[in-house]
Every structure is written in structure tokens, then in C-alpha cells.
Design an enzyme around this catalytic site. Structure first.
Site, PDB file in Angstrom:
ATOM      1  N   ASP A 194      -5.114 -12.635   3.669  1.00 27.46           N
ATOM      2  CA  ASP A 194      -6.319 -12.101   4.293  1.00 27.46           C
ATOM      3  C   ASP A 194      -7.573 -12.302   3.446  1.00 27.46           C
ATOM      4  O   ASP A 194      -8.656 -11.841   3.838  1.00 27.46           O
ATOM      5  CB  ASP A 194      -6.150 -10.636   4.669  1.00 27.46           C
ATOM      6  CG  ASP A 194      -5.429  -9.801   3.629  1.00 27.46           C
ATOM      7  OD1 ASP A 194      -5.086 -10.346   2.558  1.00 27.46           O
ATOM      8  OD2 ASP A 194      -5.183  -8.609   3.880  1.00 27.46           O
ATOM      9  N   HIS A 226      -6.791  -6.926  -0.134  1.00 27.84           N
ATOM     10  CA  HIS A 226      -6.879  -5.490  -0.397  1.00 27.84           C
ATOM     11  C   HIS A 226      -6.052  -5.147  -1.635  1.00 27.84           C
ATOM     12  O   HIS A 226      -4.973  -5.690  -1.835  1.00 27.84           O
ATOM     13  CB  HIS A 226      -6.350  -4.689   0.795  1.00 27.84           C
ATOM     14  CG  HIS A 226      -7.075  -4.959   2.077  1.00 27.84           C
ATOM     15  ND1 HIS A 226      -6.650  -5.903   2.985  1.00 27.84           N
ATOM     16  CD2 HIS A 226      -8.202  -4.408   2.590  1.00 27.84           C
ATOM     17  CE1 HIS A 226      -7.484  -5.922   4.019  1.00 27.84           C
ATOM     18  NE2 HIS A 226      -8.434  -5.037   3.796  1.00 27.84           N
ATOM     19  N   ASP A 278      -3.288 -10.472  -2.169  1.00 27.61           N
ATOM     20  CA  ASP A 278      -3.837  -9.934  -0.927  1.00 27.61           C
ATOM     21  C   ASP A 278      -5.295  -9.525  -1.161  1.00 27.61           C
ATOM     22  O   ASP A 278      -5.664  -9.129  -2.268  1.00 27.61           O
ATOM     23  CB  ASP A 278      -3.003  -8.724  -0.503  1.00 27.61           C
ATOM     24  CG  ASP A 278      -3.311  -8.216   0.886  1.00 27.61           C
ATOM     25  OD1 ASP A 278      -2.543  -8.511   1.811  1.00 27.61           O
ATOM     26  OD2 ASP A 278      -4.327  -7.496   1.036  1.00 27.61           O
ATOM     27  N   HIS A 326       0.814  -1.228   0.000  1.00 30.97           N
ATOM     28  CA  HIS A 326       0.000   0.000   0.000  1.00 30.97           C
ATOM     29  C   HIS A 326       0.842   1.271   0.000  1.00 30.97           C
ATOM     30  O   HIS A 326       0.284   2.371  -0.149  1.00 30.97           O
ATOM     31  CB  HIS A 326      -0.926   0.029   1.221  1.00 30.97           C
ATOM     32  CG  HIS A 326      -1.963  -1.044   1.233  1.00 30.97           C
ATOM     33  ND1 HIS A 326      -2.809  -1.277   0.169  1.00 30.97           N
ATOM     34  CD2 HIS A 326      -2.281  -1.968   2.182  1.00 30.97           C
ATOM     35  CE1 HIS A 326      -3.615  -2.298   0.463  1.00 30.97           C
ATOM     36  NE2 HIS A 326      -3.311  -2.738   1.671  1.00 30.97           N
TER      37      HIS A 326
END
Length: 308
Positions: A243, A161, A159, A122
Site C-alpha cells: 500500500d 502503515h 507496509d 496491527h
């Protein structure tokens, strides 16, 4: 050939406030899960400042260093905190990926897994966010291109996200293909298929909330694997977030541990066909400790099988 495990105890010195999901116990559980495996265990170096400069201006690095507190915590944004050990942890995390690229491209190991924190996908050019300080996977990709002279590197981010940071850092890099699958809608809100990069070098694969392994497998078979075959990367870097697991508290995808195993096996098979099996994997998210540990072990077991 062997699979390398690259980590450092200083990655445990990045401490977050009580209740924060990106906590020391995450890496402790991963490392415990990998105990007993026949891995080539390597120590992550501190990253060379020149390698951070592949993707981040010096002002960004200086700001992170200056923000580190002498004691307690400092909050960089709503989600991202640093403590007295955070800068060295982040330098080790980025250094781990650079070392992994060197080991794999110098044919010292077949593939590598970087068990590190803080994560990186990120972190944008000048903005730490989403628990991330520096763009570890993007730094590894640029190192492969610049220091090793590769022509094509692919980053695959699974991931839950969206890897907005990796996308930002490699947006203008025609030699890098960035592929991400992510739950949508979900924080950070980026990752629409219309986001294609400056050179049609970005592929975003949104997955619906509550969807599971069957939908993931279909999406990868229809979109991701054909795009990788067409691109013919000379190295594949994985942003390995766990996740999307059905037990994870921060999202709603319903993958099982066996889905992560299947995905790793398929990516390893593609790497064997396209780039002599060369894969570097780096830990991103995963916040249910048991699911994280179990999924990371399955992931590394498949890397080991592919490298043997």
C-alpha cells in the site's frame, strides 16, 4: 530450491462489508497474479493454539472466537470487522506463516510467500485492530526462536502503515529485531524513531507523505540494510504490504512496482549473505487491486529468482 506459496481457500471466507478496503478481492487478485509461476504450492494449516500463545493470551483468542457472528458481520473496532468465516481464515493465516518458517528452516524450500488474509501486523497483544486479528509475522518469528532454536530473527515491515502490532508483540524480545518503514504522519500514529524496543531491538524509519522510491531506497541503504548486517539474523520475515504504491487509495507514498521489486531483490541479497537466503514473506496491506496484484507478482518473482 523452490519458493513456496502458502495459502488456503478459507482465507477467502473472511468477508467484510461492502466498500471495506480489506476485501476478498484482494487475495483473489494476488492469487490470479501468481498463476502460472513455478511455485511449490502448499496448503495453510489451522494454527496450533500453542503457536498463538507465543504472543497472545488465551483471553484474546477466546474473545475473537466469541465475537464471530453466526451470520452477517460483527464490528470489533472502527476498522475491523468479522464474519462467519473470519476465525478460521485468521487461524489459517497464522498457520501459513508457521508452516512457512518450518519449510524454510527445514531446508525444504529456499523461501516462502504466504498469500493470506486477514493481515496481522496491527494486532497487538490483546487488541485486534487495523483489519488484523492475530500477529502473523510475530508468531512466525517466535516460532523460529522457540521451536527451531534460532538466536536472531529479523522482521522487516514495508507496509505503508506502521506495524504497531508486531512492534508491541516483539517489544520485549531481545532475539528479534523489528524494522518498519512507514508513512508518517499516518494511522495508527505510532512508529517514531524514539520507539526503540526494550532491548534497542526496534528500528522505525518514517517516510514523508508524497515521497517516492528514491527516498525509500536512500532510507533503506542508510538505515535498514546496515542494521540488518550488524544484527546478522538467521531468518528474515517480511511483512509485505503493497500500500505504499502510488496508486493505493489509503496513503500517500509514491512507490512504483519496480520499487517493490528493487526492495525485494536487495533484501534477498542480504539474506543470501546473512542467513542462507532464508526469507518468509507474509501479505499485509495493499488496496488498489491492480497495483497490489502487480506488486505482489514482482515480489514473488524476485523471491523465486533468489531461491533458484
Amino acid at each position: 530450491m523452490a519458493t513456496a506459496l502458502i495459502t488456503h481457500a478459507e482465507c477467502l471466507e473472511h468477508v467484510t462489508p461492502n466498500g471495506h478496503p480489506e476485501r476478498v478481492a484482494r487475495l483473489e487478485h494476488v492469487l490470479h497474479a501468481l498463476e502460472g509461476l513455478d511455485l511449490r504450492r502448499e496448503t495453510a494449516p489451522l494454527v496450533d493454539p500453542a503457536h498463538l500463545a507465543y504472543v497472545h493470551p488465551q483471553a484474546h483468542v477466546d474473545a475473537i472466537v466469541a465475537a464471530q457472528p453466526a451470520e452477517g458481520f460483527h464490528q470489533l473496532d472502527a476498522d475491523t470487522w468479522i464474519s462467519p468465516g473470519s476465525v478460521n481464515a485468521a487461524f489459517r493465516a497464522a498457520g501459513a506463516v508457521v508452516k512457512a518458517v518450518d519449510l524454510v528452516l527445514d531446508d525444504e524450500v529456499g523461501n516462502a510467500f504466504c498469500a493470506i488474509r486477514p493481515p496481522g501486523h496491527h494486532a497487538e497483544t490483546s487488541t485486534p485492530m487495523g483489519f488484523c486479528l492475530f500477529g502473523n509475522a510475530a508468531i512466525g518469528a517466535k516460532h523460529a526462536l522457540e521451536a527451531h532454536g534460532l538466536s536472531r530473527v529479523a522482521v522487516v515491515d514495508f507496509d505503508v502503515h506502521h506495524g504497531n502490532g508486531t512492534q508491541d508483540l516483539l517489544w520485549n524480545e531481545a532475539r528479534a529485531l523489528t524494522i518498519t518503514s512507514q508513512q508518517m504522519p499516518l494511522w495508527p500514529g505510532t512508529g517514531d524513531p524514539s520507539e526503540r524496543g526494550a532491548h534497542d531491538n526496534v528500528l522505525n524509519v518514517p517516510l514523508a507523505p508524497r515521497s517516492g522510491g528514491a527516498e525509500m531506497r536512500a532510507a533503506y541503504e542508510a538505515q535498514v540494510f546496515p542494521r540488518l548486517r550488524a544484527f546478522k539474523p538467521e531468518l528474515i520475515i517480511l511483512s509485505a504490504g503493497f500500500d505504499a504504491h502510488q496508486d493505493d487509495p489509503l496513503a500517500e507514498l509514491q512507490w512504483s512496482t519496480e520499487d517493490f521489486r528493487w526492495l525485494t531483490r536487495q533484501l534477498c541479497a542480504l539474506a543470501a549473505d546473512l542467513c542462507e537466503g532464508r526469507i518468509v514473506s507474509t501479505l499485509e496491506g495493499g488496496y488498489d487491486l491492480s497495483a497490489l496484484a502487480e506488486s505482489a507478482r514482482a515480489h514473488v518473482e524476485e523471491l523465486m529468482e533468489a531461491a533458484s
